[in-house]
Design a protein around this motif. Structure first.
Motif, PDB file in Angstrom:
ATOM      1  N   GLU A 191       0.836  -1.215   0.000  1.00 42.78           N
ATOM      2  CA  GLU A 191       0.000   0.000   0.000  1.00 42.78           C
ATOM      3  C   GLU A 191       0.867   1.259   0.000  1.00 42.78           C
ATOM      4  O   GLU A 191       0.548   2.252  -0.664  1.00 42.78           O
ATOM      5  N   ALA A 194       2.006   1.850  -3.448  1.00 41.38           N
ATOM      6  CA  ALA A 194       0.958   2.473  -4.281  1.00 41.38           C
ATOM      7  C   ALA A 194       0.935   3.978  -4.025  1.00 41.38           C
ATOM      8  O   ALA A 194       0.850   4.780  -4.965  1.00 41.38           O
ATOM      9  N   ARG A 195       1.046   4.357  -2.730  1.00 42.46           N
ATOM     10  CA  ARG A 195       1.048   5.797  -2.385  1.00 42.46           C
ATOM     11  C   ARG A 195       2.233   6.508  -3.035  1.00 42.46           C
ATOM     12  O   ARG A 195       2.104   7.607  -3.574  1.00 42.46           O
ATOM     13  N   GLU A 198       1.818   6.898  -6.752  1.00 40.13           N
ATOM     14  CA  GLU A 198       0.842   7.950  -7.020  1.00 40.13           C
ATOM     15  C   GLU A 198       1.485   9.338  -6.831  1.00 40.13           C
ATOM     16  O   GLU A 198       1.346  10.225  -7.669  1.00 40.13           O
ATOM     17  N   MET A 226      -4.794  -4.416  -6.058  1.00 39.67           N
ATOM     18  CA  MET A 226      -4.829  -3.144  -5.326  1.00 39.67           C
ATOM     19  C   MET A 226      -4.118  -2.055  -6.149  1.00 39.67           C
ATOM     20  O   MET A 226      -4.622  -0.935  -6.290  1.00 39.67           O
ATOM     21  N   LEU A 227      -2.950  -2.383  -6.706  1.00 37.27           N
ATOM     22  CA  LEU A 227      -2.229  -1.408  -7.535  1.00 37.27           C
ATOM     23  C   LEU A 227      -3.090  -1.008  -8.733  1.00 37.27           C
ATOM     24  O   LEU A 227      -3.188   0.167  -9.090  1.00 37.27           O
ATOM     25  N   GLU A 229      -6.307  -1.002  -8.975  1.00 38.13           N
ATOM     26  CA  GLU A 229      -7.436  -0.159  -8.555  1.00 38.13           C
ATOM     27  C   GLU A 229      -6.996   1.271  -8.277  1.00 38.13           C
ATOM     28  O   GLU A 229      -7.701   2.225  -8.567  1.00 38.13           O
ATOM     29  N   ARG A 230      -5.782   1.406  -7.686  1.00 38.29           N
ATOM     30  CA  ARG A 230      -5.407   2.730  -7.181  1.00 38.29           C
ATOM     31  C   ARG A 230      -4.628   3.591  -8.162  1.00 38.29           C
ATOM     32  O   ARG A 230      -4.556   4.796  -7.991  1.00 38.29           O
ATOM     33  N   LEU A 231      -4.036   2.956  -9.171  1.00 34.92           N
ATOM     34  CA  LEU A 231      -3.136   3.730 -10.038  1.00 34.92           C
ATOM     35  C   LEU A 231      -3.661   3.801 -11.471  1.00 34.92           C
ATOM     36  O   LEU A 231      -4.301   2.870 -11.949  1.00 34.92           O
TER      37      LEU A 231
END
Ligand code: PLP
Length: 401
Positions: A191, A194-195, A198, A226-227, A229-231
């Motif tokens: 996580e 991912a932050r 971003e 997860m990556l 979804e977030r990026l």
């Protein structure tokens, strides 16, 4: 002309495999290559694969060219399996490749077509082929930390190094069951990654070769999903070699996620053009098998059950090895092995000790310490533990000479 050809370095893994084959000791153990073996020492064709092959043989098929993107049903099934979410697949493109290696190379080529000279960060240590593939595509490699000095996953060190990755850089991450170390970061570290991606604008490039063989298919794919979804942008290289047992059928897939379907408009053609100059089209058989399995609910269940059986065998081999190494008085080394996951274990042995293990016991792993834990028949675990203990013993005078 050929007299000008300089002697190229031989592939270290296949070299060791040849050395193993020439070793006359019947008790020798080959743990060099990443191939699953069952309790009898065989790499089986999975039942779901065999059944799909029978179905394909019965259909009046054709061997006609399939097109530059390969098998369309396979590409759809891979998107659904890896991303498991309709909204993600709507902004993703998949192209069939010559196994995971082909996917890595095509995606690296896509990066080069987009931005020549891009820096790609790879773990240290990395899968032996990462650097050659990335450099072969004309990109620049930089390493990031993976392990701390005690051999544990070094989430903090990795994040520290990757803080230096800037906009436009690409970070190659193994999605699960890291080769060669068997050490994976925690989900919290994923996580954080991912932050960081971003905030700093770098693109994750996930290599998936062992999903299903660590904690289970969905758990192993969780960081990748997860990556995704977030990026806005993620590259994913998928191999079907290990989790479908299709090693020699060379089956894999390159997946590209963009911020929107429109952003992907040139991606498929760029990947096709890269494939065209390398091998034109991927072989269909393995992809047709995988599509047949994944499109049929019953066969999909058979496959997932078999994958679970393989995973449990690997876990039980590791647990047994930890117990035996501990019982031989090497508790610290046993604990290091206990933390690892997936097909590989990194033995807490120096290159010299790995060589001693080869010479003294006929146990072959890579010089850097990697062994294929999935390649050990269960009844040979005590022999392996004994070999490790022997290798830890200091060299005799004759061994030093
Ligand atoms: N990526 C990793 C981390 C691997 O360990 C491997 C194979 O060992 C691959 C990719 C490529 O696998 P293949 O080309 O056989 O599908």
């Amino acid at each position: 002309m050929l007299e000008l050809l300089p002697a190229p370095p031989a592939d270290p893994l296949w070299d060791l495999t040849a050395e193993y084959a020439a070793d006359p000791r019947p008790e020798r153990l080959n743990l060099v290559l990443g191939v699953y073996r069952d309790h009898t020492g065989i790499t089986p064709v999975m039942a779901a694969v065999k059944e799909a092959e029978m179905l394909l043989a019965e259909r009046s098929g054709s061997k006609e060219y399939r097109g530059l993107s390969g098998n369309a049903a396979f590409n759809r099934a891979m998107l659904a399996t890896v991303l498991d979410d309709g909204s993600l697949t709507a902004r993703a493109t998949a192209v069939q490749t010559v196994a995971g290696t082909g996917a890595l190379r095509l995606l690296a080529d896509l990066v080069r077509q987009t931005r020549p000279g891009t820096t790609v960060w790879i773990s240290d240590p990395a899968y032996v082929n990462h650097r050659p593939i990335i450099e072969g595509a004309g990109l620049t490699v930089r390493p990031y930390r993976w392990l701390d000095p005690a051999g544990r996953p070094d989430g903090a060190g990795m994040l520290d190094d990757l803080r230096r990755a800037g906009p436009g850089d690409v970070v190659l991450l193994q999605g699960c069951c890291h080769n060669p170390t068997g050490a994976d970061p925690s989900f919290e570290t994923w996580e954080e990654l991912a932050r960081l991606a971003e905030a700093n604008g770098w693109v994750p490039f996930v290599d998936l070769a062992y999903h299903g063989l660590g904690d289970g298919l969905d758990a192993d794919l969780r960081p990748t999903r997860m990556l995704a979804e977030r990026l806005p942008e993620v590259l994913i290289a998928v191999s079907c070699s290990k989790n479908f047992g299709l090693y020699s059928d060379r089956t894999g897939c390159a997946i590209v996620l963009g911020p929107s379907a429109r952003a992907l408009r040139h991606v498929e053609t760029a990947l096709q053009n890269a494939a065209r100059t390398l091998y034109s089209m991927p072989p269909d058989h393995g992809a047709a098998v995988v599509a047949t399995v994944l499109e049929d609910e019953r066969l999909r269940t058979v496959w997932r059950t078999e994958l679970d059986v393989m995973r449990h065998r690997i876990t039980s081999n590791r647990t047994d090895l930890v117990a035996h190494v501990g019982a031989l008085g090497h508790e610290e080394q046993a604990q290091a092995l206990a933390r690892q996951k997936g097909m590989f274990s990194m033995l807490p042995l120096t290159p010299e000790a790995m060589l001693r293990m080869r010479r003294r016991s006929g146990i072959y792993g890579t010089t850097a310490g990697r062994i294929n834990i999935a390649g050990v028949p269960a009844h040979r675990i005590p022999f392996l533990a004994q070999g490790i203990a022997e290798a830890l013993r200091a060299p005799s005078a004759s061994e030093v000479c």
